[in-house]
Design an enzyme around this catalytic site. Structure first.
Site, PDB file in Angstrom:
ATOM      1  N   GLU A  10       0.870  -1.195   0.000  1.00 44.47           N
ATOM      2  CA  GLU A  10       0.000   0.000   0.000  1.00 44.47           C
ATOM      3  C   GLU A  10       0.894   1.229   0.000  1.00 44.47           C
ATOM      4  OE1 GLU A  10      -3.125   0.307   3.060  1.00 44.47           O
ATOM      5  OE2 GLU A  10      -3.092   2.468   2.692  1.00 44.47           O
ATOM      6  N   HIS A  12       1.907   4.764  -2.067  1.00 35.02           N
ATOM      7  CA  HIS A  12       1.196   5.651  -2.980  1.00 35.02           C
ATOM      8  C   HIS A  12       2.089   6.635  -3.716  1.00 35.02           C
ATOM      9  CE1 HIS A  12      -2.314   4.018  -1.061  1.00 35.02           C
ATOM     10  NE2 HIS A  12      -1.939   4.487   0.109  1.00 35.02           N
ATOM     11  N   HIS A 166      -9.130   0.421  -0.672  1.00 33.72           N
ATOM     12  CA  HIS A 166      -8.392   1.436   0.082  1.00 33.72           C
ATOM     13  C   HIS A 166      -9.343   2.513   0.606  1.00 33.72           C
ATOM     14  CE1 HIS A 166      -5.791   4.953   0.747  1.00 33.72           C
ATOM     15  NE2 HIS A 166      -4.862   4.060   1.025  1.00 33.72           N
ATOM     16  N   ASP A 289       2.330   2.177   3.871  1.00 26.36           N
ATOM     17  CA  ASP A 289       1.450   3.323   3.626  1.00 26.36           C
ATOM     18  C   ASP A 289       2.264   4.602   3.382  1.00 26.36           C
ATOM     19  OD1 ASP A 289      -0.996   4.397   3.018  1.00 26.36           O
ATOM     20  OD2 ASP A 289      -1.850   4.193   5.022  1.00 26.36           O
TER      21      ASP A 289
END
Ligand code: GRE
Ligand code: ZN
Length: 328
Positions: A10, A12, A166, A289
């Site tokens: 995860e 980004h 998400h 994250d």
């Protein structure tokens, strides 16, 4: 002990058109740092991975991005452009970066076409969608248990690629409970509440009876679902009332058949112990994250955990390699 070769799922990036979506989540003086982190791939990010024993990141767009574009054509164009840009970044260093596709769920047929293109032509490893989509009108929020998505889910199952559900924030007109308590929005609480309800909607709808091989990934140690699973299935047992959802099985069945969890943004040992006891080590995967969390916070916590070698390896990379067919 530093566990080398970790895989993070995860993680980004932003494109110019989605960059400002992340701006409200950071104090103004830290925006230059978050902005840099979101646009960077091969500099700071890769250096962090090297420093923390992360071999591979699966990259995805920030939130809410495509899901917050009500106009169908604009959503299609944004998804295509973002996926093209991500594919270009991945191609520069595919041993260290792979992609998860953004999809224009506002238009289910276009979402199917873009999914096929992303997987077959761009080589993406799966999908990451930021919760409900606003469709045609900003206030029209559509969740993925809607029957319009059944052909899309059939395609996801046929392509056999994982689907990362998400978080995003609820829109103001659907979120009166947060009015006057805006501090609860975002990762504090609303992200998890929104995403847990969405995942339970999918389970209760019967989607996974129709498509039992779907693989749904939830971040943040499962968005609270492992902690709440017993009560979801067992409340008021003496009443012996039939479940009021169309699905054939208790939610625990789908959690163990269709759901995988990552530890993204939830570097809590008690939360991990709970998840291990509810879903087991084969369904829990490392993640950070980034750029909303620090890579070193995730890795330092994980590397210091008192886990047996097999459990450590499966969470660090073994489960991700199998689920996303990496290294094949
Ligand atoms: C996330 O992607 O998980 C995220 C955001 C914004 C703020 C915090 C956060 O998109 O964890
Ligand atoms: Zn995230």
């Amino acid at each position: 002990m530093t566990q080398t070769g970790k895989i993070a799922l995860e993680e980004h990036v932003a494109v110019q058109q989605t960059l400002d979506d992340s701006r409200p989540f950071v104090p103004e003086h830290l925006w230059p740092e978050l902005r840099h982190r979101l646009l960077d791939v091969h500099g700071t990010r890769l250096a962090q991975m090297d420093a923390c024993g992360i071999e591979l990141m699966l990259l995805s767009l920030n939130s809410p991005a495509v899901q917050a574009v009500p106009d169908r054509a604009a959503a299609r164009e944004l998804a295509e452009r973002a996926n093209d840009e991500l594919a270009t970044q991945v191609a520069r260093n595919p041993a260290r970066f792979q992609g998860l596709a953004a999809l224009p769920m506002q238009d289910p047929e276009a979402a199917c076409r873009e999914l096929e293109r992303a997987v077959r032509e761009l080589g993406f490893r799966g999908v990451l969608v930021n919760g409900f989509s606003q469709v045609d009108e900003p206030d029209n929020c559509v969740y993925l248990d809607d029957l319009r998505y059944r052909p899309f889910w059939a395609l996801v199952e046929a392509l056999d690629v994982p689907f990362y559900l998400h978080p995003r924030n609820p829109i103001a007109s659907w979120a009166q409970i947060y009015h006057g308590a805006e501090w609860l929005l975002g990762p504090t609480w609303a992200f998890g509440q929104e995403t847990a309800v969405h995942a339970l909607r999918l389970m209760g709808s019967g989607l996974f009876d129709a498509h039992p091989r779907l693989k749904i990934v939830l971040g943040h140690m499962g968005e609270g679902i492992p902690f709440s699973l017993w009560r979801i299935d067992h409340h008021n047992a003496w009443m012996e009332a039939a479940p009021r959802y169309p699905a054939l099985h208790p939610m625990a069945h789908y959690v163990r058949q269709n759901i995988w969890l990552t530890v993204s943004g939830n570097f809590s040992t008690p939360a991990l112990v709970n998840a291990l006891s509810v879903v087991g080590a084969d369904r829990i995967l490392f993640s950070t994250d980034w750029p909303f969390e620090n890579v070193d916070h995730a890795a330092t916590w994980f590397d210091a955990l008192d886990l047996d070698a097999s459990t450590r390896y499966r969470i660090a990379r073994g489960n991700a390699a199998a689920l996303f067919r990496l290294g094949t």
